[in-house]
Design an enzyme around this catalytic site. Structure first.
Site, short mmCIF file in Angstrom:
data_model
loop_
_atom_site.label_atom_id
_atom_site.label_comp_id
_atom_site.label_asym_id
_atom_site.label_seq_id
_atom_site.Cartn_x
_atom_site.Cartn_y
_atom_site.Cartn_z
N ASP A 13 0.81 -1.22 0.00
CA ASP A 13 0.00 0.00 0.00
C ASP A 13 0.84 1.27 0.00
O ASP A 13 0.45 2.30 0.57
CB ASP A 13 -0.97 0.02 1.20
N LYS A 16 1.82 1.99 -5.15
CA LYS A 16 2.36 1.41 -6.39
C LYS A 16 1.44 1.67 -7.57
O LYS A 16 1.89 1.98 -8.67
CB LYS A 16 2.52 -0.12 -6.22
N GLY A 40 -4.59 -4.39 -3.69
CA GLY A 40 -5.57 -3.35 -4.04
C GLY A 40 -4.76 -2.13 -4.45
O GLY A 40 -4.12 -1.52 -3.61
N HIS A 41 -4.74 -1.85 -5.74
CA HIS A 41 -3.93 -0.75 -6.27
C HIS A 41 -4.87 0.37 -6.73
O HIS A 41 -5.71 0.15 -7.60
CB HIS A 41 -3.06 -1.24 -7.43
N GLN A 222 1.90 -6.17 -3.15
CA GLN A 222 2.38 -6.22 -1.76
C GLN A 222 3.68 -5.40 -1.61
O GLN A 222 3.85 -4.42 -2.30
CB GLN A 222 2.59 -7.68 -1.29
P1 GDP Z 1 -0.77 0.22 -3.57
O1 GDP Z 1 -1.38 -1.05 -3.09
O2 GDP Z 1 0.69 0.30 -3.32
O3 GDP Z 1 -1.12 0.53 -5.01
O4 GDP Z 1 -1.43 1.39 -2.69
P2 GDP Z 1 -2.98 1.54 -2.30
O5 GDP Z 1 -3.72 2.00 -3.47
O6 GDP Z 1 -3.46 0.33 -1.59
O7 GDP Z 1 -2.87 2.65 -1.17
C1 GDP Z 1 -2.33 3.90 -1.42
C2 GDP Z 1 -3.39 4.95 -1.11
O8 GDP Z 1 -2.80 6.23 -1.05
C3 GDP Z 1 -4.45 5.05 -2.20
O9 GDP Z 1 -5.66 5.42 -1.61
C4 GDP Z 1 -3.92 6.18 -3.09
O10 GDP Z 1 -4.96 6.84 -3.81
C5 GDP Z 1 -3.32 7.08 -2.06
N1 GDP Z 1 -2.16 7.89 -2.52
C6 GDP Z 1 -1.17 7.56 -3.38
N2 GDP Z 1 -0.24 8.53 -3.44
C7 GDP Z 1 -0.67 9.51 -2.60
C8 GDP Z 1 -0.13 10.76 -2.19
O11 GDP Z 1 0.94 11.20 -2.61
N3 GDP Z 1 -0.84 11.48 -1.27
C9 GDP Z 1 -2.02 11.03 -0.76
N4 GDP Z 1 -2.65 11.79 0.14
N5 GDP Z 1 -2.56 9.86 -1.11
C10 GDP Z 1 -1.88 9.10 -2.00
P1 IMO Z 2 -0.96 -4.28 -2.18
O1 IMO Z 2 -0.50 -4.85 -3.49
C1 IMO Z 2 -0.95 -4.62 2.17
C2 IMO Z 2 -0.98 -8.67 3.84
C3 IMO Z 2 -2.21 -9.14 4.59
C4 IMO Z 2 -1.55 -10.09 5.59
C5 IMO Z 2 -0.45 -10.74 4.76
C6 IMO Z 2 -0.82 -12.10 4.16
O2 IMO Z 2 -2.24 -3.55 -2.23
O3 IMO Z 2 0.17 -3.51 -1.54
P2 IMO Z 2 -2.40 -12.80 2.13
O4 IMO Z 2 -3.86 -12.56 1.90
O5 IMO Z 2 -1.51 -12.25 1.08
O6 IMO Z 2 -2.08 -14.24 2.43
O7 IMO Z 2 -2.09 -12.01 3.51
O8 IMO Z 2 -0.16 -9.82 3.72
N1 IMO Z 2 -1.24 -8.17 2.46
C7 IMO Z 2 -1.18 -6.89 2.11
N2 IMO Z 2 -0.96 -5.78 2.85
N3 IMO Z 2 -1.09 -4.51 0.83
C8 IMO Z 2 -1.28 -5.62 0.07
O9 IMO Z 2 -1.28 -5.58 -1.27
C9 IMO Z 2 -1.37 -6.87 0.71
N4 IMO Z 2 -1.57 -8.14 0.27
C10 IMO Z 2 -1.49 -8.91 1.35
O10 IMO Z 2 -2.86 -8.06 5.24
O11 IMO Z 2 -0.94 -9.37 6.62
MG MG Z 3 -2.91 -1.67 -1.80
#
Ligand code: GDP
Ligand code: IMO
Ligand code: MG
Length: 422
Positions: A13, A16, A40-41, A222
């Site tokens: 998170d 990416k 979840g991207h 991840q």
């Molecule tokens: P990922 O799994 O690495 O793609 O990240 P996620 O989408 O799960 O979580 C990142 C969260 O931060 C999302 O809600 C993005 O929309 C948000 N985000 C990304 N870059 C920024 C930033 O520079 N500032 C803020 N405030 N939010 C951001």
């Molecule tokens: P993105 O790509 C954050 C965490 C779960 C748990 C551990 C194992 O959005 O960054 P799993 O279901 O993979 O067997 O769970 O990994 N986890 C993540 N945490 N971002 C993710 O993906 C994750 N995918 C799995 O919360 O601790």
């Molecule tokens: Mg994510």
């Protein structure tokens, strides 16, 4: 020839999705190499928000081809939902999505096993998406792959064998409802018809693209500290998000890789259980969670929040070979008077040079911090390093110095446009 890998440098998170979407503007292909619908991207354009779980984050650029590699585990339900979601938002994927015939499938019993196991003591806090059990079957050599969908008899035979074993385990250990195997076979055959146009020998596709000098982004899910081999085992996922995973998960050689972009959030977060040395269980942690909207994009769970952790990031830079950093969510720190950075760990009062391999030690570490002044303002409209408040510039430069790695991108909001290059 140019392959760039984009890895999460922390516990996932990091942003990416946003960075891959941004860099896709100049890419020909974006290829996802591991994980499944546990990811979840999030991508935000103007007032539209897209959350992708399986389809690569380059899909919003109409000229980009997207690959789901052999290292990914595919849940048909999640994939079809995502395809329909994109279509309903007007994103045309025809001829642009290529799914490896070697990718493994997630079956309903994988999700049941994952969720049942999570109820036991010492749970990992998984996403419950069946990821671990599906990779267990892959390693056990009983997994069902996309290629198995081509022959109904092969699929039915493999499913029946697996099914007998899994239902015995589910019923004996977890008291679960029985599965209707015949219905399952029908459902997966129907899935085959739906995804047939996308199934490709993605390894050959990528090799040809490398030969043709195309620009390829390999998208990790991840983060490095959730890596099965290198993360905070056993509180990890069941695949290799680190850069090495891109080679096995796509079938491309290490010699084809040119750059490795590590996506680093300006502070730390973690979802699920496991050690987290810089965790803040106080009102600052709460503030980071609310300002940063730190709730999981897949499960909606609250993310644990803490200060930036340099020892963990140094380790991450080392195992990934990170050549540049994309720093996200700098804006979120604008609410704080002071910002801390963990610069070192101590075990029993003694500084340790290494990132501990065992959870027990990592849980015992104490952190050395430096404290920096906050900038106490929003970063709206900032489009260059020079336009950042002095304290924010100092924060970025300190990270660079401590990690000995350049920060080449800075992100200041969820929106694609709020990102600048240094
Ligand atoms: P990922 O799994 O690495 O793609 O990240 P996620 O989408 O799960 O979580 C990142 C969260 O931060 C999302 O809600 C993005 O929309 C948000 N985000 C990304 N870059 C920024 C930033 O520079 N500032 C803020 N405030 N939010 C951001
Ligand atoms: P993105 O790509 C954050 C965490 C779960 C748990 C551990 C194992 O959005 O960054 P799993 O279901 O993979 O067997 O769970 O990994 N986890 C993540 N945490 N971002 C993710 O993906 C994750 N995918 C799995 O919360 O601790
Ligand atoms: Mg994510």
């Amino acid at each position: 020839m140019s392959v760039r890998i984009i890895v999460g440098a922390q516990w996932g998170d990091e942003g990416k999705g946003k960075i891959v979407d941004l860099l896709s503007e100049h890419a020909d292909i974006v290829a996802r190499y591991q994980g499944g619908a546990n990811a979840g991207h999030t991508i935000v354009h103007g007032n539209k928000k897209y959350i992708l779980h399986l389809i690569p984050s380059g899909i919003l650029h109409s000229s980009v081809h997207c690959v789901i590699g052999n290292g990914v585990v595919i849940d048909p339900v999640a994939l079809m939902d995502e395809i329909r979601m994109l279509e309903s938002l007007g994103v045309n994927i025809d001829g642009r999505l290529h799914i490896s015939h070697k990718a493994h499938l997630i079956m309903p019993y994988h999700k049941m096993l994952d969720q049942a196991r999570e109820k036991l003591a010492g749970s990992i806090g998984t996403t419950g998406r069946g990821i671990g059990p599906s990779y267990i079957d892959k390693a056990q050599r009983v997994g069902i792959r996309i290629v198995d969908l081509l022959d109904r008899d092969v699929l039915a035979a493999k499913l029946r064998t697996n099914f007998e074993e899994k239902s015995a385990i589910l019923e004996a250990l977890y008291d679960a409802e029985p599965i209707d195997i015949d219905r399952l076979i029908e459902e997966y055959m129907a899935f085959d018809t739906q995804i047939d146009p996308f199934i490709t020998d993605t390894t050959s596709f990528l090799h040809q693209a490398i030969k043709d000098g195309k620009s390829i982004l390999a998208e990790g899910a991840q983060g490095a500290l959730l890596d099965l081999d290198h993360g905070t085992y056993p509180f990890v996922t069941s695949s290799n998000p680190t850069s090495g995973g891109a080679c096995t998960g796509l079938g491309i050689p290490p010699t084809s890789i040119r750059d490795i972009t590590g996506v680093v959030k300006a502070y730390s977060t973690r979802v699920g259980n496991g050690p987290f040395p810089t965790e803040l269980n106080d009102n600052i942690g709460e503030l980071l969670r609310s300002e940063g909207h730190e709730f999981g994009a897949t499960t909606g769970r609250s993310r644990r929040c803490g200060w930036l952790d340099i020892p963990a990031l140094r380790y991450s830079c080392m195992i990934n070979g990170i050549t540049e950093i994309a720093l996200t969510k700098l804006d979120v720190l604008g609410v704080l008077d002071e910002i801390k950075i963990c610069t070192g760990y101590r075990i029993d009062g003694k500084p340790t040079r290494y990132f501990p391999a065992d959870v027990g030690s990592l849980e015992r570490v104490t952190c050395d911090y430096i404290t920096m002044p906050g900038w106490k303002c929003a970063l709206d409209g900032v489009r260059s390093f020079e336009a950042l408040p002095a304290a924010a510039q100092e924060y970025v430069s300190t990270i660079e110095r401590l990690l000995e790695t350049p920060v080449t991108w800075v992100s200041t909001s969820p929106d694609r446009d709020d990102t600048f290059r240094r």
